[in-house]
Design a protein around this motif. Structure first.
Motif, PDB file in Angstrom:
ATOM      1  N   THR A  70       0.861  -1.191   0.000  1.00 31.61           N
ATOM      2  CA  THR A  70       0.000   0.000   0.000  1.00 31.61           C
ATOM      3  C   THR A  70       0.898   1.243   0.000  1.00 31.61           C
ATOM      4  O   THR A  70       2.094   1.151   0.328  1.00 31.61           O
ATOM      5  N   GLY A  71       0.275   2.370  -0.313  1.00 25.39           N
ATOM      6  CA  GLY A  71       1.010   3.627  -0.233  1.00 25.39           C
ATOM      7  C   GLY A  71       1.387   3.915   1.209  1.00 25.39           C
ATOM      8  O   GLY A  71       2.477   4.411   1.504  1.00 25.39           O
ATOM      9  N   TYR A  72       0.478   3.611   2.090  1.00 21.13           N
ATOM     10  CA  TYR A  72       0.702   3.841   3.530  1.00 21.13           C
ATOM     11  C   TYR A  72       1.960   3.098   3.977  1.00 21.13           C
ATOM     12  O   TYR A  72       2.847   3.656   4.625  1.00 21.13           O
ATOM     13  N   GLN A  73       2.056   1.838   3.566  1.00 21.58           N
ATOM     14  CA  GLN A  73       3.234   1.045   3.956  1.00 21.58           C
ATOM     15  C   GLN A  73       4.510   1.575   3.316  1.00 21.58           C
ATOM     16  O   GLN A  73       5.589   1.428   3.880  1.00 21.58           O
ATOM     17  N   LEU A 121      16.607  14.477   6.571  1.00 21.31           N
ATOM     18  CA  LEU A 121      15.662  14.169   5.495  1.00 21.31           C
ATOM     19  C   LEU A 121      14.506  15.162   5.548  1.00 21.31           C
ATOM     20  O   LEU A 121      13.857  15.310   6.594  1.00 21.31           O
ATOM     21  N   LEU A 122      14.268  15.836   4.429  1.00 26.24           N
ATOM     22  CA  LEU A 122      13.134  16.760   4.330  1.00 26.24           C
ATOM     23  C   LEU A 122      12.012  16.028   3.596  1.00 26.24           C
ATOM     24  O   LEU A 122      12.215  15.548   2.475  1.00 26.24           O
ATOM     25  N   VAL A 123      10.849  15.923   4.250  1.00 25.22           N
ATOM     26  CA  VAL A 123       9.747  15.155   3.667  1.00 25.22           C
ATOM     27  C   VAL A 123       8.579  16.091   3.355  1.00 25.22           C
ATOM     28  O   VAL A 123       8.177  16.886   4.206  1.00 25.22           O
ATOM     29  N   THR A 124       8.053  15.958   2.138  1.00 23.91           N
ATOM     30  CA  THR A 124       6.884  16.790   1.803  1.00 23.91           C
ATOM     31  C   THR A 124       5.940  16.067   0.855  1.00 23.91           C
ATOM     32  O   THR A 124       6.381  15.283   0.002  1.00 23.91           O
ATOM     33  N   ASP A 125       4.643  16.342   1.014  1.00 25.83           N
ATOM     34  CA  ASP A 125       3.683  15.965  -0.022  1.00 25.83           C
ATOM     35  C   ASP A 125       3.985  16.833  -1.238  1.00 25.83           C
ATOM     36  O   ASP A 125       4.360  18.015  -1.074  1.00 25.83           O
ATOM     37  N   GLY A 126       3.792  16.296  -2.436  1.00 26.05           N
ATOM     38  CA  GLY A 126       3.918  17.114  -3.647  1.00 26.05           C
ATOM     39  C   GLY A 126       2.659  17.964  -3.785  1.00 26.05           C
ATOM     40  O   GLY A 126       2.711  19.191  -3.834  1.00 26.05           O
ATOM     41  N   VAL A 127       1.497  17.288  -3.797  1.00 30.87           N
ATOM     42  CA  VAL A 127       0.202  17.967  -3.710  1.00 30.87           C
ATOM     43  C   VAL A 127      -0.376  17.597  -2.344  1.00 30.87           C
ATOM     44  O   VAL A 127      -0.424  16.411  -2.000  1.00 30.87           O
ATOM     45  N   PHE A 128      -0.780  18.589  -1.585  1.00 30.27           N
ATOM     46  CA  PHE A 128      -1.277  18.312  -0.228  1.00 30.27           C
ATOM     47  C   PHE A 128      -2.699  17.759  -0.306  1.00 30.27           C
ATOM     48  O   PHE A 128      -3.558  18.310  -1.007  1.00 30.27           O
ATOM     49  N   GLU A 142       4.154  11.795  -3.933  1.00 28.56           N
ATOM     50  CA  GLU A 142       3.425  12.227  -5.128  1.00 28.56           C
ATOM     51  C   GLU A 142       2.033  11.593  -5.259  1.00 28.56           C
ATOM     52  O   GLU A 142       1.470  11.533  -6.374  1.00 28.56           O
ATOM     53  N   ALA A 143       1.465  11.147  -4.125  1.00 28.70           N
ATOM     54  CA  ALA A 143       0.172  10.454  -4.157  1.00 28.70           C
ATOM     55  C   ALA A 143      -0.891  11.216  -4.957  1.00 28.70           C
ATOM     56  O   ALA A 143      -1.625  10.620  -5.748  1.00 28.70           O
ATOM     57  N   HIS A 144      -0.974  12.536  -4.752  1.00 30.30           N
ATOM     58  CA  HIS A 144      -2.013  13.326  -5.425  1.00 30.30           C
ATOM     59  C   HIS A 144      -1.433  14.171  -6.554  1.00 30.30           C
ATOM     60  O   HIS A 144      -2.111  15.073  -7.063  1.00 30.30           O
ATOM     61  N   ALA A 145      -0.194  13.881  -6.924  1.00 35.28           N
ATOM     62  CA  ALA A 145       0.468  14.705  -7.951  1.00 35.28           C
ATOM     63  C   ALA A 145       0.618  13.955  -9.269  1.00 35.28           C
ATOM     64  O   ALA A 145       0.347  14.513 -10.340  1.00 35.28           O
ATOM     65  N   ILE A 146       1.030  12.673  -9.200  1.00 37.09           N
ATOM     66  CA  ILE A 146       1.210  11.935 -10.454  1.00 37.09           C
ATOM     67  C   ILE A 146      -0.160  11.697 -11.098  1.00 37.09           C
ATOM     68  O   ILE A 146      -1.125  11.318 -10.432  1.00 37.09           O
ATOM     69  N   GLY A 147      -0.238  11.990 -12.392  1.00 37.00           N
ATOM     70  CA  GLY A 147      -1.521  11.885 -13.109  1.00 37.00           C
ATOM     71  C   GLY A 147      -2.342  13.150 -12.995  1.00 37.00           C
ATOM     72  O   GLY A 147      -3.345  13.310 -13.690  1.00 37.00           O
ATOM     73  N   VAL A 148      -1.950  14.052 -12.094  1.00 38.18           N
ATOM     74  CA  VAL A 148      -2.782  15.214 -11.792  1.00 38.18           C
ATOM     75  C   VAL A 148      -2.118  16.516 -12.234  1.00 38.18           C
ATOM     76  O   VAL A 148      -2.754  17.373 -12.847  1.00 38.18           O
ATOM     77  N   ILE A 149      -0.833  16.677 -11.912  1.00 38.50           N
ATOM     78  CA  ILE A 149      -0.157  17.927 -12.305  1.00 38.50           C
ATOM     79  C   ILE A 149       1.046  17.623 -13.204  1.00 38.50           C
ATOM     80  O   ILE A 149       1.513  16.482 -13.263  1.00 38.50           O
ATOM     81  N   GLY A 150       1.517  18.670 -13.853  1.00 36.55           N
ATOM     82  CA  GLY A 150       2.567  18.500 -14.864  1.00 36.55           C
ATOM     83  C   GLY A 150       1.899  18.220 -16.206  1.00 36.55           C
ATOM     84  O   GLY A 150       0.863  17.537 -16.242  1.00 36.55           O
ATOM     85  N   ALA A 151       2.506  18.701 -17.282  1.00 39.34           N
ATOM     86  CA  ALA A 151       1.859  18.609 -18.608  1.00 39.34           C
ATOM     87  C   ALA A 151       1.526  17.176 -18.985  1.00 39.34           C
ATOM     88  O   ALA A 151       0.504  16.913 -19.611  1.00 39.34           O
ATOM     89  N   THR A 152       2.364  16.203 -18.591  1.00 33.87           N
ATOM     90  CA  THR A 152       2.061  14.804 -18.939  1.00 33.87           C
ATOM     91  C   THR A 152       1.753  13.977 -17.698  1.00 33.87           C
ATOM     92  O   THR A 152       1.855  12.746 -17.726  1.00 33.87           O
ATOM     93  N   LYS A 166      -4.672   5.977  -6.420  1.00 33.31           N
ATOM     94  CA  LYS A 166      -5.296   7.207  -6.922  1.00 33.31           C
ATOM     95  C   LYS A 166      -5.235   7.195  -8.462  1.00 33.31           C
ATOM     96  O   LYS A 166      -6.023   6.485  -9.073  1.00 33.31           O
ATOM     97  N   SER A 167      -4.273   7.909  -9.049  1.00 35.40           N
ATOM     98  CA  SER A 167      -4.262   7.954 -10.528  1.00 35.40           C
ATOM     99  C   SER A 167      -4.029   6.587 -11.156  1.00 35.40           C
ATOM    100  O   SER A 167      -4.406   6.363 -12.304  1.00 35.40           O
ATOM    101  N   PHE A 168      -3.377   5.670 -10.453  1.00 37.15           N
ATOM    102  CA  PHE A 168      -3.062   4.372 -11.052  1.00 37.15           C
ATOM    103  C   PHE A 168      -4.215   3.362 -10.935  1.00 37.15           C
ATOM    104  O   PHE A 168      -4.087   2.229 -11.405  1.00 37.15           O
ATOM    105  N   GLY A 169      -5.306   3.741 -10.283  1.00 36.27           N
ATOM    106  CA  GLY A 169      -6.514   2.921 -10.271  1.00 36.27           C
ATOM    107  C   GLY A 169      -6.360   1.545  -9.650  1.00 36.27           C
ATOM    108  O   GLY A 169      -7.086   0.612 -10.010  1.00 36.27           O
ATOM    109  N   SER A 170      -5.435   1.386  -8.712  1.00 31.24           N
ATOM    110  CA  SER A 170      -5.228   0.061  -8.122  1.00 31.24           C
ATOM    111  C   SER A 170      -4.970   0.244  -6.618  1.00 31.24           C
ATOM    112  O   SER A 170      -5.594   1.106  -5.994  1.00 31.24           O
ATOM    113  N   ILE A 171      -4.104  -0.556  -6.050  1.00 31.17           N
ATOM    114  CA  ILE A 171      -3.632  -0.286  -4.682  1.00 31.17           C
ATOM    115  C   ILE A 171      -2.190  -0.749  -4.576  1.00 31.17           C
ATOM    116  O   ILE A 171      -1.782  -1.699  -5.252  1.00 31.17           O
TER     117      ILE A 171
END
Ligand SMILES: Cc1ncc(COP(=O)(O)O)c(C=O)c1O
Length: 407
Positions: free
Chosen positions: A118-121, A188-195, A222-232, A255-260
């Motif tokens: 999972t993403g959580y793991q 280590l600096l940790v951040t969400d890409g899209v909050f 990048e949980a809410h960023a891939i598939g969502v932001i950036g031109a591609t 999320k964007s990958f439609g699976s888990i």
């Protein structure tokens, strides 16, 4: 069934019987959580026998419902079975895991990647494997709970980690923290890409500049960023025109990958280290074949159909504009996650109820998922929404906002 409902002092279960908030909310019809979904049809769902427009899903590109993704998952079950029945470390690595990892690494421009169940793991495993005794984690106060839990796990393994939290997206405070830390101690600096609740975007170029100056590694979720932001749809780095890279990129498949599932990507040595020290990878069964095949197909679709990403971005822009024109406070959202910030819990639940009863499914979010007095309705959009769905969401929101005393 042998259950005991009466409890005595000192009984561990006493607090469970004293927890009545959920029952009270249920009896008032104001309980929004754990609502079962009975079926899906495009951007609509069936709940309690009624059709609703789904305006609260993370299925950003609609791929969990795509016939090609479904078919790929079914085929994989036929070939490999329904489970791997073991962890990656022991008997649960399929050739499919490795193929997917290579393709994901190439997609995010890193030499190597590692998939978790999972993403959580992924966050739990990668963060707790990487940060140890005498080291520092610097984290945005609004980072996702799984990042915080990764930090808790690291702390549980050795208490000698220093954790520094800075105000949301506040580069000035981040710099003050970095200035105050000893130069020779790893960080280590940790951040969400899209909050995930506010829908705004990390200031990666500024973070990179500071990280280079102060010798810090960056971990980007990048949980809410891939598939969502950036031109591609390649996420935060692409959104900032490739001006800055993260050292490690993680993303979920839910999320964007439609699976888990989830993955972390970076240099080979770092990924190999995580592979050997991440407890959630080593002590939990691996991603099953169906999910791997679904992600593989989704990745192919994301790479070949960038028009889905542009459609989502067009929808998101239209909804941000629409809500703002109606008078809603959408905070600093720049993406397909659009919060309607209300503040008061009661008004938030009343508004949610109006939307639900009038055919719009959204998610109410209250503290501790958001700071106290920042209760909000989290709305989110999919490339498969039709314009008429969006018009209806705005129309019902306008009426509901008035009925709940928000507008
Ligand atoms: C930013 C972020 N990271 C990680 C996760 C965990 O991913 P998953 O739900 O796929 O386990 C989420 C889930 O909502 C998230 O929003």
């Amino acid at each position: 069934m042998n259950t005991t409902t009466t409890t005595t002092r000192g009984d561990l279960f006493q607090k469970c019987h004293e927890f009545t908030e959920a029952t009270e909310a249920r009896s008032q019809g104001l309980y929004p959580y754990f609502r079962p979904i009975e079926g899906f049809s495009g951007a609509r769902i069936i709940s309690e026998g009624r059709e609703l427009i789904m305006a609260g899903s993370n299925n950003y590109l609609g791929l969990s419902l795509d016939p090609r993704v479904r078919e790929a998952a079914i085929d994989a079950v036929k070939v490999y079975g329904a489970s791997c029945s073991g962890s990656r470390f022991m008997n649960g690595t399929l050739k499919l895991h490795e193929e997917l990892e290579q393709r994901l690494a190439a997609f995010v421009g890193k030499p190597a990647a590692l998939c978790f169940t999972t993403g959580y793991q992924t966050n739990l495993g990668a963060i707790s494997a990487l940060v140890g005794r005498g080291e520092h984690i610097i984290t945005d106060k609004l980072n996702h709970a799984s990042i915080m839990d990764g930090i808790f796990m690291a702390l549980g393994m050795t208490r000698q980690i220093q954790v520094h939290r800075y105000k949301h997206n506040n580069i000035e405070q981040l710099e003050q923290i970095l200035q105050s830390l000893p130069a020779d101690e790893p960080k280590l600096l940790v951040t969400d890409g899209v909050f995930s609740m506010e829908g705004d975007i990390a200031r990666l170029p500024q973070m990179r500049e500071l990280a280079d100056r102060y010798g810090v590694r960056i971990y980007l979720d990048e949980a809410h960023a891939i598939g969502v932001i950036g031109a591609t749809g390649r996420g935060t780095v692409e959104h900032h025109d490739g001006a800055a890279m993260a050292d490690l990129v993680m993303c979920t498949f839910s999320k964007s990958f439609g699976s888990i599932g989830g993955f972390v990507a970076g240099d080979e040595a770092v990924v190999d280290f995580i592979k050997h020290f991440a407890r959630p990878l080593i002590f939990s069964a691996s991603m099953p074949p169906s999910n791997l095949a679904a992600v593989m197909k989704s990745l192919e679709i994301i790479e070949n159909e960038p028009e889905r990403v542009s459609r989502l971005q067009q929808i998101a822009a239209r909804m941000r504009r629409g809500f703002t024109e109606l008078g809603f406070d959408i905070g600093t959202s720049e993406t397909a996650v659009i919060p309607l910030i209300i503040g008061d819990n009661q008004k938030t639940f009343l508004f949610w109820k109006y939307l639900y009863e009038n055919g719009v499914y959204v998610n109410p979010v209250v503290s501790p998922a958001v700071p106290p007095n920042r209760a909000l309705i989290r709305t989110s959009y999919m490339a498969i929404h039709e314009d008429s769905d969006l018009d209806r969401v705005l129309e019902v929101s306008a009426a509901g906002g008035k009925a709940a005393g928000i507008l």
